[in-house]
Motif scaffolding. Structure first.
Motif, PDB file in Angstrom:
ATOM      1  N   ARG A   1       0.855  -1.195   0.000  1.00 22.59           N
ATOM      2  CA  ARG A   1       0.000   0.000   0.000  1.00 22.59           C
ATOM      3  C   ARG A   1       0.885   1.238   0.000  1.00 22.59           C
ATOM      4  NH1 ARG A   1      -2.324  -0.370   4.927  1.00 22.59           N
ATOM      5  NH2 ARG A   1      -1.557   1.582   5.751  1.00 22.59           N
TER       6      ARG A   1
ATOM      7  N   GLU B   1      -2.793   6.895  -5.769  1.00 25.64           N
ATOM      8  CA  GLU B   1      -3.846   6.070  -6.377  1.00 25.64           C
ATOM      9  C   GLU B   1      -3.177   4.944  -7.151  1.00 25.64           C
ATOM     10  OE1 GLU B   1      -7.166   6.067  -7.409  1.00 25.64           O
ATOM     11  OE2 GLU B   1      -7.967   7.618  -6.090  1.00 25.64           O
TER      12      GLU B   1
ATOM     13  N   GLU C   1      -4.254   3.178  -9.474  1.00 21.35           N
ATOM     14  CA  GLU C   1      -4.491   3.278 -10.922  1.00 21.35           C
ATOM     15  C   GLU C   1      -3.473   4.219 -11.576  1.00 21.35           C
ATOM     16  OE1 GLU C   1      -6.754   1.496 -12.724  1.00 21.35           O
ATOM     17  OE2 GLU C   1      -7.259   0.466 -10.865  1.00 21.35           O
ATOM     18  N   SER C   2      -3.197   5.354 -10.915  1.00 13.56           N
ATOM     19  CA  SER C   2      -2.207   6.296 -11.464  1.00 13.56           C
ATOM     20  C   SER C   2      -0.825   5.671 -11.413  1.00 13.56           C
ATOM     21  CB  SER C   2      -2.173   7.599 -10.660  1.00 13.56           C
ATOM     22  OG  SER C   2      -3.444   7.970 -10.247  1.00 13.56           O
TER      23      SER C   2
ATOM     24  N   SER D   1      -3.861  -4.076  -9.540  1.00 17.45           N
ATOM     25  CA  SER D   1      -4.425  -3.558  -8.290  1.00 17.45           C
ATOM     26  C   SER D   1      -5.404  -4.552  -7.697  1.00 17.45           C
ATOM     27  CB  SER D   1      -5.098  -2.207  -8.514  1.00 17.45           C
ATOM     28  OG  SER D   1      -6.055  -2.309  -9.536  1.00 17.45           O
TER      29      SER D   1
ATOM     30  N   PRO E   1     -12.914  -1.290  -5.381  1.00 17.12           N
ATOM     31  CA  PRO E   1     -11.737  -1.683  -4.599  1.00 17.12           C
ATOM     32  C   PRO E   1     -11.731  -3.195  -4.418  1.00 17.12           C
ATOM     33  CG  PRO E   1     -13.401  -0.645  -3.202  1.00 17.12           C
ATOM     34  CD  PRO E   1     -13.858  -0.485  -4.625  1.00 17.12           C
TER      35      PRO E   1
ATOM     36  N   ASP F   1     -11.680   1.830   1.600  1.00 21.52           N
ATOM     37  CA  ASP F   1     -11.703   1.989   0.132  1.00 21.52           C
ATOM     38  C   ASP F   1     -10.434   2.687  -0.335  1.00 21.52           C
ATOM     39  OD1 ASP F   1     -14.164   0.844   0.162  1.00 21.52           O
ATOM     40  OD2 ASP F   1     -15.241   2.535  -0.759  1.00 21.52           O
ATOM     41  N   VAL F   2     -10.052   3.751   0.394  1.00 16.72           N
ATOM     42  CA  VAL F   2      -8.863   4.517  -0.002  1.00 16.72           C
ATOM     43  C   VAL F   2      -7.618   3.633   0.102  1.00 16.72           C
ATOM     44  CG1 VAL F   2      -7.384   6.486   0.623  1.00 16.72           C
ATOM     45  CG2 VAL F   2      -9.889   6.727   0.640  1.00 16.72           C
TER      46      VAL F   2
ATOM     47  N   HIS G   1      -7.556   1.192  -2.690  1.00 18.27           N
ATOM     48  CA  HIS G   1      -7.255   1.858  -3.961  1.00 18.27           C
ATOM     49  C   HIS G   1      -5.801   2.329  -4.040  1.00 18.27           C
ATOM     50  CE1 HIS G   1     -10.808   1.747  -6.369  1.00 18.27           C
ATOM     51  NE2 HIS G   1     -11.581   2.304  -5.449  1.00 18.27           N
ATOM     52  N   SER G   2      -5.078   2.296  -2.899  1.00 19.29           N
ATOM     53  CA  SER G   2      -3.663   2.694  -2.901  1.00 19.29           C
ATOM     54  C   SER G   2      -2.746   1.485  -2.940  1.00 19.29           C
ATOM     55  CB  SER G   2      -3.335   3.501  -1.637  1.00 19.29           C
ATOM     56  OG  SER G   2      -4.281   4.488  -1.417  1.00 19.29           O
TER      57      SER G   2
ATOM     58  N   ARG H   1       2.959  11.744  -5.508  1.00 24.21           N
ATOM     59  CA  ARG H   1       2.586  12.428  -4.257  1.00 24.21           C
ATOM     60  C   ARG H   1       2.749  13.936  -4.402  1.00 24.21           C
ATOM     61  NH1 ARG H   1       5.595   8.137  -0.368  1.00 24.21           N
ATOM     62  NH2 ARG H   1       3.850   6.713  -0.043  1.00 24.21           N
TER      63      ARG H   1
ATOM     64  N   ARG I   1      -0.125  15.368  -6.385  1.00 28.16           N
ATOM     65  CA  ARG I   1      -1.320  15.422  -5.538  1.00 28.16           C
ATOM     66  C   ARG I   1      -1.295  16.628  -4.627  1.00 28.16           C
ATOM     67  NH1 ARG I   1      -4.689  10.579  -4.233  1.00 28.16           N
ATOM     68  NH2 ARG I   1      -5.206  11.226  -2.134  1.00 28.16           N
TER      69      ARG I   1
END
Ligand SMILES: *Cc1c(COP(=O)(O)O)cnc(C)c1O
Length: 363
Positions: free
Chosen positions: A279, A284, A286-287, A299, A310, A321-322, A325-326, A356, A359
């Motif tokens: 993690r 993200e 996906e990114s 993922s 997720p 979820d976050v 997703h990470s 990062r 973001r």
């Protein structure tokens, strides 16, 4: 190839009336012994299927078939082939208990014991989780279920060839195997079915009565020969390959340690070395995947990657979820090298801080 051509062993392995059939049958039986060899079973306990998905379906539906008010115990982080089969059986009136794993992805024998009822006919749990690499405590759970007389199915698609498996010493009744997860062909698999009057399995594909009545259909000789070869090779290389992958994993993890905000998903104690789930806080997945185009990472699992939901496995071990997703899963196998591991680590050390920073700018 020779099992596909007219000059080779092209006969139908079920045709006992001519030599072409015998040759094919001999090739199929040799492959059966090779598959049995990796899990230390009798070759008569191997039933050929089209893959672990079919093996899971056959095992679960085949045990439940014809038993009214059946209760099944499984977990929330099984492969979809098990989950969706159990969901379907729920719609047909079965009762299913979905055990919740601990934060490392393990189910305990105590949880299974507490979920058992007088109607429990089957427990289905995986040996190795495909997203986490976590190894379940199958010996303890198996011992409990053998004592209680409850049928135990183990999905070992992700474990075969990655860790020692011995069905003669580990109590289990049914075990799913896949050809392509052991570097064999796709579209072929097997179900280990323990030879015992206690193990009752109803066929799910009816027809000519092949595979001792448990799975009808003409056998794909060429596929089975390929799977047999793959399983024999896996057995020969098991120990050496396990050590090599552990070294590669440690090499990767040491480099990841220098990157802040990286957490490990899974069990550090009970795991196979080829799967690493990490993690990356504030990133993200996906990114990150887009930034790592040259790497084939995921993922979720291949089966779930069509969706942007997720991962239910990561949610199942308690990630938000976050958090899910990470997270990214990295896999290493027989053809992975030190150079590739270093390349992957280097890419991550470049891309993660960059994402990062982007973001922070956007925020
Ligand atoms: C891949 C996989 C399956 C499905 O196997 P197929 O042979 O592709 O049908 C089932 N269970 C687990 C744990 C897997 O990793």
């Amino acid at each position: 190839m020779k099992h596909l051509t007219i000059g080779g062993v092209f006969g139908n392995p079920a045709s006992r009336s001519h030599g072409f059939g015998w040759q094919a049958e001999a090739a199929v039986e040799a492959a059966r012994r090779q598959v049995a060899g990796l899990i230390n079973s009798d070759s008569r306990e191997i039933v050929w299927t089209s893959g672990a998905t079919e093996s899971d379906n056959l095992a679960i539906k085949g045990v439940v078939a014809g038993r009214a008010n059946s209760h099944i115990i499984t977990s929330a982080i099984e492969h979809k082939a098990v989950i969706d089969t159990c969901v379907w059986l729920e719609s047909q009136g079965c009762r299913v208990t979905w055990l919740k794993p601990d934060p490392t992805g393990r189910i305990s024998a105590r949880q299974v014991a507490e979920a058992l009822t007088a109607d429990t006919v089957l427990v289905s749990l995986m040996l190795v989780n495909n997203e986490l690499g976590t190894i379940n405590d199958i010996p303890a759970i198996g011992a409990l279920l053998r004592e209680k007389g409850v049928t135990f199915h183990v999905d070992a698609a992700q474990a075969a060839g990655k860790m020692p498996i011995d069905v003669s010493t580990t109590p289990m009744d049914l075990m799913s195997l896949s050809g392509h997860k052991v570097y064999g062909p796709k579209g072929v698999g097997a179900l280990y079915v323990r030879r015992s009057p206690e193990v009752r399995l109803e066929a799910q594909i009816h027809g000519g009565g092949h595979e001792r009545g448990m799975r009808s259909g003409t056998l794909p000789t060429h596929q089975l020969v390929g799977m047999g070869q793959a399983f024999e090779l896996a057995k020969l290389q098991l120990k050496e390959e396990h050590e090599r992958l552990e070294t590669l994993r440690d090499r990767f993890m040491t480099q990841m340690d220098s990157l802040p905000g990286v957490a490990f998903n899974g069990s550090r104690e009970h795991r196979v070395p080829g799967i690493i789930n990490l993690r990356f806080d504030g990133v993200e997945a996906e990114s990150l995947m887009l930034g790592l185009r040259e790497l084939a990472v995921s993922s979720g699992s291949a089966c779930a990657s069509a969706t942007l939901d997720p991962s239910y496995v990561l949610k199942g071990i308690g990630l938000s979820d976050v958090g899910a997703h990470s997270s990214l899963r990295f896999s290493m196998g027989r053809f992975s090298t030190e150079e590739e591991v270093d390349f992957a680590a280097q890419q991550l050390m470049d891309v993660v801080p960059r994402l990062r920073a982007v973001r922070r700018t956007v925020a």
